[in-house]
Design an enzyme around this catalytic site. Structure first.
Site, PDB file in Angstrom:
ATOM      1  N   LYS A 281       0.900  -0.998  -0.087  1.00 17.80           N
ATOM      2  CA  LYS A 281       0.073   0.030  -0.150  1.00 17.80           C
ATOM      3  C   LYS A 281       0.951   1.270  -0.107  1.00 17.80           C
ATOM      4  O   LYS A 281       1.865   1.614   0.626  1.00 17.80           O
ATOM      5  CB  LYS A 281      -1.014   0.144   1.261  1.00 17.80           C
ATOM      6  CG  LYS A 281      -2.099   1.147   1.039  1.00 17.80           C
ATOM      7  CD  LYS A 281      -3.027   0.785   2.214  1.00 17.80           C
ATOM      8  CE  LYS A 281      -4.253   1.704   2.107  1.00 17.80           C
ATOM      9  NZ  LYS A 281      -5.230   1.338   3.120  1.00 17.80           N
ATOM     10  N   GLU A 365     -19.126  -4.265  10.976  1.00 23.02           N
ATOM     11  CA  GLU A 365     -19.856  -3.228  11.935  1.00 23.02           C
ATOM     12  C   GLU A 365     -21.214  -4.114  12.792  1.00 23.02           C
ATOM     13  O   GLU A 365     -21.440  -3.898  13.743  1.00 23.02           O
ATOM     14  CB  GLU A 365     -20.637  -2.279  11.041  1.00 23.02           C
ATOM     15  CG  GLU A 365     -19.581  -1.364  10.623  1.00 23.02           C
ATOM     16  CD  GLU A 365     -19.111  -1.772   9.310  1.00 23.02           C
ATOM     17  OE1 GLU A 365     -18.301  -0.850   8.533  1.00 23.02           O
ATOM     18  OE2 GLU A 365     -19.405  -2.733   8.545  1.00 23.02           O
ATOM     19  N   ARG A 393     -25.155  -0.145   8.350  1.00 29.35           N
ATOM     20  CA  ARG A 393     -25.031  -1.569   8.050  1.00 29.35           C
ATOM     21  C   ARG A 393     -25.472  -2.402   9.264  1.00 29.35           C
ATOM     22  O   ARG A 393     -25.846  -3.714   9.023  1.00 29.35           O
ATOM     23  CB  ARG A 393     -23.714  -1.606   7.593  1.00 29.35           C
ATOM     24  CG  ARG A 393     -23.233  -1.170   6.391  1.00 29.35           C
ATOM     25  CD  ARG A 393     -21.694  -0.879   6.291  1.00 29.35           C
ATOM     26  NE  ARG A 393     -20.719  -2.272   6.160  1.00 29.35           N
ATOM     27  CZ  ARG A 393     -20.440  -2.470   5.121  1.00 29.35           C
ATOM     28  NH1 ARG A 393     -20.811  -1.865   3.846  1.00 29.35           N
ATOM     29  NH2 ARG A 393     -19.667  -3.591   5.005  1.00 29.35           N
TER      30      ARG A 393
END
Length: 595
Positions: A281, A365, A393
């Site tokens: 990354k 979540e 969510r």
């Protein structure tokens, strides 16, 4: 960097290996230059340059469909589909979106913005292809961080059992926004593959298809095959193989030649395939490689130093995190939970000081909320810090697992209201509407830094479910119109006049806009009071000619001035407030229309 010399994505098909590698370098230079001016998701895009080039080399977009999970890593795809000339408008008002948008280009197969959805969407696209008798390819690109989301496993289970022709590229960089956590992440780090195993698997399939003897041999050798699989791949590709995928990898996600080879192989298999690509990354920009968290989503910055150009004051996230730590110092039953965003939600210092009382559950979540309910059921006081857009969510878990049992869980709802440049998928404008319907839940909307701290103190004192919403960005430090919060809303007299009396109920951080609007009305001769509505509730007040509620949420009532019932585009908060009539001048005009 000027890409006008190319016709993308066509020209990628004819470029030499050297040209493709040079293109990768040019794209990285371009991304750093452009994002340094507009802000955006840099580190994730730098990590998928070679993967995206290889995809466009092997497949034919838009005939072949690419679905990018979350979409943070779609900038390279946008460049390679003819949108490089629009990057000066990236994430700007009416400009290029920071996420895939079908309305923006036919090359964007599916609109994304939240995590762990790509596999389900791509599977749906693939099955529709099969029903219609088409023969194009469908490829989902998903990060290892997104595999901490349960929805991804629901999709993997379904795809593998279906034997549908579909390719999954697992971009494994060890990161989501915060560093990945959990057994799945550790599992992926240890993934291995074996050419001999893949060859033996193909052999067993051929033998089994050859007839009765073949089936008998294959059956008797099943234990040998399984032993081969587990010993040669260790405990890695087994996860995907057992779900029904052919596992290829790991491969070097920055080696274009190797990526093209494995993609060509996957293309020929005509079955569910997982390609495991190891990437870095922030690849190619040293500051982003060293600090991928910082450069995951960043504002305009100095390319030579990596430093953000506009230094802001303390954020609401930081205020929340600091005060949570202060409360935890006094009460060892307070624990903190986040969903792969510990630093982003301000809980970094909490995690360092109380590692046994801090839980990063990954991009999960639903699990975070029910996990908090279990902690609360057994005597703890959980703080669940999640962005507004992502908390929706877990609506069912908030309702059934927390509120129905009236458990003392405090929800710190970050990025509530309009968030600006991230646009439709990230605005937190729905939380007031969906939370207000839930019994036993107290909803608090503090207007500034001090009130956020008071709201947290109050929330932990109640012993029942509480949601505290606050916006993205710098916390208001002004102490004008300050009255200590003791559990009741606070009303201020702003203007005295000889015309009708008006009450403006200002929910949370809309207070400043409401006060400014009240002063405008006062100049026109109206008497105006502004209620600091921290306790979000609906009530009538008959002492005024008109009562209007102003909130950074949906206008879900005739007496409410808020966002319209639509998905709000990207842009700065001020631009969007003005466009949708939530700036002080527009508020005053809308109130006069109602009078």
């Amino acid at each position: 960097m000027n890409f006008d010399q190319y016709i993308f994505p066509r020209d990628i098909k004819y470029m030499s290996e050297k040209d493709l590698n040079d293109l990768a370098k040019d794209i990285r230079t371009f991304l750093v230059e452009k994002v340094s001016k507009t802000g955006g998701h840099l580190a994730s895009n730098l990590g998928v340059v070679e993967i995206t080039i290889a995809l466009h080399r092997v497949f034919d977009s838009p005939r072949d469909r690419f679905v990018f999970d979350v979409g943070h890593q779609s900038y390279v795809h946008k460049i390679l589909t003819g949108r490089a000339d629009k990057f000066d408008t990236l994430r700007q008002f009416e400009g290029l979106s920071g996420f895939p948008k079908a309305k923006e280009s036919k090359h964007d197969a599916f609109d994304t913005g939240h995590s762990s959805t790509s596999l389900s969407a791509a599977f749906g696209i693939a099955k529709a292809r099969d029903i219609k008798g088409e023969d194009n390819q469908v490829i989902a690109v998903i990060g290892d961080g997104a595999l901490t989301g349960g929805m991804a496993y629901e999709a993997l289970n379904n795809i593998g059992s279906s034997k549908t022709n579909m390719i999954v590229i697992l971009n494994d960089n060890g990161m989501s926004i915060s560093k990945n956590t959990g057994s799945v992440s550790k599992h992926l780090v240890n993934l291995r593959t074996s050419d001999s195993y893949l060859a033996s698997k193909t052999f067993f399939k051929k033998v089994q298809k050859s007839g009765g003897v073949g089936r008998a041999i294959a059956g008797s050798m099943k234990s040998i095959r399984d032993n081969l699989k587990y010993s040669m791949i260790e405990d890695g590709g087994v996860l995907f193989e057992e779900l029904g995928f052919t596992y290829l990898g790991p491969v070097d996600g920055h080696n274009i030649k190797e990526l093209i080879t494995v993609l060509e192989k996957a293309k020929r298999l005509k079955e569910p395939v997982v390609i495991h690509a190891i990437t870095v990354k922030g690849k190619g920009y040293p500051f982003a490689e060293i600090q991928p968290n910082k450069f995951h989503g960043i504002g305009p910055f100095d390319v030579s130093t990596g430093e953000v150009l506009k230094k802001s004051g303390i954020s609401y996230s930081k205020v929340m995190g600091d005060y949570a730590l202060k409360l935890a110092d006094k009460d060892d039953s307070i624990v903190a939970i986040t969903a792969a965003m510990g630093d982003a939600t301000g809980l970094g210092d909490f995690a360092k000081k109380y590692p046994k009382r801090f839980f990063d559950v990954g991009i999960a979540e639903e699990h975070a909320v029910t996990f908090a309910a279990g902690l609360a059921k057994n005597g703890m006081k959980p703080l669940v810090a999640i962005y507004s857009s992502f908390l929706q969510r877990a609506y069912d878990q908030i309702m059934i697992d927390v509120c129905m049992q009236n458990l003392p869980v405090v929800f710190a709802i970050d990025r509530a209201g309009c968030v600006g440049a991230d646009g439709e998928t990230h605005h937190g404008i729905f939380d007031l509407s969906y939370l207000d319907t839930i019994p036993n839940l107290t909803v608090l909307a503090p207007k500034d830094k001090k009130q956020l701290e008071e709201a947290m103190e109050y929330a932990f004192s109640l012993g029942t479910p509480v949601a505290i919403r606050y916006p993205r960005g710098e916390a208001d430090l002004s102490e004008e119109y300050y009255t200590p919060f003791t559990g009741e809303n606070i009303t201020y007299s702003i203007a005295k006049g000889d015309k009708e009396s008006i009450l403006i109920r200002a929910v949370g951080t809309m207070f400043n806009n409401a006060v400014s609007a009240a002063k405008i009305l006062g100049e026109k001769g109206y008497t105006v009071d502004v209620e600091n509505t921290l306790m979000h509730q609906k009530e009538n007040n008959t002492k005024y000619h008109i009562c209007v509620t102003i909130k950074d949420g949906l206008a879900d009532d005739n007496d409410v001035i808020g966002w319209p019932k639509e998905f709000i585009q990207q842009g700065s908060v001020d631009q969007l407030m003005e466009k949708y009539g939530l700036d002080p001048v527009s508020i005053s005009e809308r109130i006069l229309e109602r009078l």
